[in-house]
Design a protein around this motif. Structure first.
Motif, mmCIF file in Angstrom:
data_model
loop_
_atom_site.group_PDB
_atom_site.id
_atom_site.type_symbol
_atom_site.label_atom_id
_atom_site.label_comp_id
_atom_site.label_asym_id
_atom_site.label_seq_id
_atom_site.Cartn_x
_atom_site.Cartn_y
_atom_site.Cartn_z
ATOM 1 N N LEU A 1 0.830 -1.209 0.000
ATOM 2 C CA LEU A 1 0.000 0.000 0.000
ATOM 3 C C LEU A 1 0.866 1.261 0.000
ATOM 4 O O LEU A 1 0.568 2.231 -0.707
ATOM 5 C CB LEU A 1 -0.925 -0.002 1.230
ATOM 6 N N THR B 1 -6.446 0.228 -3.786
ATOM 7 C CA THR B 1 -7.009 -1.111 -3.549
ATOM 8 C C THR B 1 -8.181 -1.364 -4.492
ATOM 9 O O THR B 1 -8.355 -2.494 -4.974
ATOM 10 C CB THR B 1 -7.475 -1.242 -2.082
ATOM 11 N N TYR C 1 -11.346 -6.315 -1.241
ATOM 12 C CA TYR C 1 -10.231 -5.463 -1.630
ATOM 13 C C TYR C 1 -10.662 -3.986 -1.698
ATOM 14 O O TYR C 1 -9.802 -3.110 -1.847
ATOM 15 C CB TYR C 1 -9.673 -5.898 -2.982
ATOM 16 N N THR D 1 -11.312 -0.966 0.043
ATOM 17 C CA THR D 1 -11.105 -0.446 1.403
ATOM 18 C C THR D 1 -12.021 0.722 1.729
ATOM 19 O O THR D 1 -11.954 1.264 2.845
ATOM 20 C CB THR D 1 -9.641 -0.020 1.579
ATOM 21 N N PRO E 1 -6.644 -5.027 3.058
ATOM 22 C CA PRO E 1 -7.181 -5.960 2.049
ATOM 23 C C PRO E 1 -6.657 -7.368 2.325
ATOM 24 O O PRO E 1 -5.709 -7.559 3.083
ATOM 25 C CB PRO E 1 -6.666 -5.387 0.726
ATOM 26 N N ILE F 1 -1.213 -5.740 -2.872
ATOM 27 C CA ILE F 1 -1.775 -5.277 -4.142
ATOM 28 C C ILE F 1 -0.681 -4.971 -5.166
ATOM 29 O O ILE F 1 -0.965 -4.405 -6.227
ATOM 30 C CB ILE F 1 -2.649 -4.020 -3.924
#
Length: 587
Positions: free
Chosen positions: A459, A497, A521, A523, A530, A534
């Motif tokens: 992230l 996400t 997934y 958010t 998630p 990702i």
């Protein structure tokens, strides 16, 4: 058959031999009417009264009563007899003969008068004519067939064994002696003196053992035996070959030793033979490892030649890992130059933050396989590609390999398989996570394990625009995950996400679209992290996830929509940043 056996010839034992026929082991009783081997006429013997034998131990009677004659009528001179106490039973003293108590019939009375010893003859000693003084005689052994025979083999007696093959006549027990054992000397026998059958050309089975047996009188058999075997040249040839092989072996290993220690290392000449070959240089390989791989592929002739060429090149230590296209039978110097040329590298470079879907396409292109091949392998074989135990079996994960195709440069060329490349990437990511101590540090950051730590790093990598943003972005993630978060109520609300869910990279997403999607997934609608990473974070994003700032950041906005991210601690500050974004994008 007696202990003397028979000779090898065809002649039987002579009838006059005391052991011939059924005369008994005592050999005292004459055989009447037996055919004579000399002329075929039976020999006639005068009738003798029944011999009287006394007790062998009482000494009262002589062992043999009547006089005995040889086959030529000669008189047998009896030897003095003694009883068991040493007293003479029939004493004979120098020229006269006494017969003791034994009685004879009238036929032998006259003969007894002639049993006086002739002058110059000595028969009393019983020593077979040895000339020794007479000695005390004891009763003869009844089991001895020669006890009563005259004591000499002279010319006046016939030779019953005239043929060369016959054994010599047996000797009386007093004359029998054991054959002396051969003396052990250091003398090496020649071919005629008992040489081994191998060197004499024989078969080694004892076939010439006849030469070592007892010989007849006059060494008769020595002239009639088998011919001596001569030395075989094959044995000499074998010895020469063994010695020659030893000398040749010493010379060969000596030459090899000289070549290894003093001669120049073997090397090819030129830039190769035109046959291309792909060589993979592993990460962290030294000169010896690279040289061994090049030799195995047929590029260089020896490892030592490559090490010398690399040491002689100023940039030789800067060879990087990867896949190179070289040629076979290159000189070591040419191989070093080509390894330093970026054009010869066949590497696949994975950028930071790249998603797996994009990486699969890059691998297909690099390997020259059909599009979708690597994605299919990843979906079917992900459990066999080297993932650590803590990365297995998580719920709702779209791609278990996401976050494990570590951004770096990988050797990948035609001829390799997708499995080979994917294994390299997974191994590199696992090594990196172990190096940073993800398993130990995840709990300290309030996470459930290293899997969530990799997700946080992904992230940070996706939302951060510059390296200066990564630590602040890491703090934003951890602050929104806190149960005390009243600003967003543990919702991350990251566009990245949702874009991962949709397989897109769109910065203009409507509120209605986001809020209507309930995928884990997303958010915006699902609290917390998630289900999985990702993307594939790089080293800086990983380190930022381990070391967030502590300034209280909880909001951020890419104010220019592309490269600049600004952070806020309150919702009011966030709204100001949002207006700035809308102004820059025309939204």
């Amino acid at each position: 058959m007696t202990e003397y056996g028979r000779g090898q010839g065809s002649e039987p034992w002579h009838p006059e031999d005391p052991l011939y026929g059924d005369g008994g082991w005592g050999g005292q009783q004459a055989q009447e009417g037996r055919p004579s081997p000399y002329g075929g006429q039976p020999q006639q013997y005068p009738q003798q009264p029944q011999q009287q034998y006394g007790d062998w131990g009482d000494g009262g009677q002589s062992a043999y009563g009547p006089q005995q004659y040889d086959q030529y009528g000669g008189q047998q001179h009896p030897e003095p007899q003694y009883d068991q106490y040493g007293q003479p039973s029939g004493q004979q003293q120098y020229g006269q003969q006494q017969y003791g108590q034994q009685q004879y019939d009238q036929q032998y009375a006259a003969q007894a008068q002639h049993q006086h010893q002739q002058p110059g003859q000595d028969y009393g000693d019983g020593d077979w004519g040895s000339g020794a003084h007479p000695q005390a005689q004891y009763p003869p052994d009844p089991s001895d067939p020669y006890a009563g025979q005259n004591a000499a083999y002279g010319a006046e007696q016939p030779d019953f064994y005239p043929t060369p093959e016959a054994y010599p006549p047996p000797e009386p027990p007093a004359r029998r002696r054991t054959e002396p054992e051969p003396r052990d000397t250091d003398w090496d026998p020649g071919p005629d003196e008992g040489e081994h059958a191998f060197f004499a050309g024989g078969d080694g089975d004892g076939a010439d053992g006849d030469d070592g047996g007892d010989r007849g009188r006059g060494d008769r058999r020595g002239r009639g035996g088998k011919p001596r075997k001569r030395r075989n040249g094959v044995a000499c040839l074998v010895v020469c070959l063994v010695l020659g092989g030893g000398v040749g072996g010493v010379a060969y290993f000596g030459y090899q030793f000289y070549q290894d220690r003093f001669a120049a290392a073997p090397d090819f000449s030129g830039d190769g033979n035109g046959e291309a070959v792909t060589v993979t240089i592993p990460r962290g390989a030294d000169g010896a490892t690279i040289g061994q791989e090049l030799k195995r592929k047929g590029v260089v002739k020896s490892v030592d030649a490559f090490i010398a060429a690399q040491a002689g090149n100023p940039d030789g230590k800067s060879i990087q890992d990867g896949v190179y296209t070289l040629q076979k039978e290159m000189s070591a110097g040419s191989a070093v130059q080509l390894l330093l040329d970026p054009k010869s590298r066949s590497n696949l470079i994975i950028a930071e933050g790249k998603r797996n879907a994009d990486i699969y396409k890059l691998i297909d292109k690099q390997l020259g396989v059909a599009e979708g091949t690597t994605a299919k392998v990843a979906k079917e074989e992900w459990k066999n590609l080297g993932l650590p135990e803590w990365a297995m079996n998580h719920e709702d994960v779209k791609d278990p390999l996401e976050g494990f195709l570590y951004p770096s440069s990988y050797g990948a060329a035609k001829g390799q398989t997708p499995e080979d490349v994917l294994k390299q990437m997974v191994a590199r990511a696992t090594e990196k996570y172990d190096e940073l101590g993800f398993e130990q540090k995840a709990e300290d950051l309030g996470l459930d394990g290293p899997w969530q730590l990799v997700t946080v790093a992904s992230l940070v990598q996706a939302e951060g625009k510059t390296h200066e943003d990564f630590r602040k972005m890491s703090e934003v993630v951890y602050n929104r995950l806190k149960t005390t978060n009243t600003e967003t109520n543990q919702l991350l609300q990251f566009d990245s996400t949702y874009n991962y869910l949709k397989g897109q990279s769109n910065i203009h997403i409507s509120q209605s679209e986001i809020n209507s999607n309930k995928d884990p997934y997303n958010t915006y609608t699902s609290r917390g992290l998630p289900p999985g990473p990702i993307g594939n974070p790089g080293d800086e994003a990983l380190r930022a996830a381990l070391d967030p700032t502590s300034d209280g950041w909880i909001y951020f906005v890419a104010t220019d929509g592309m490269h600049k991210t600004e952070f806020a601690k309150t919702y009011e500050e966030f709204l100001k940043l949002k207006d700035k974004f809308d102004a820059s994008t025309g939204n």
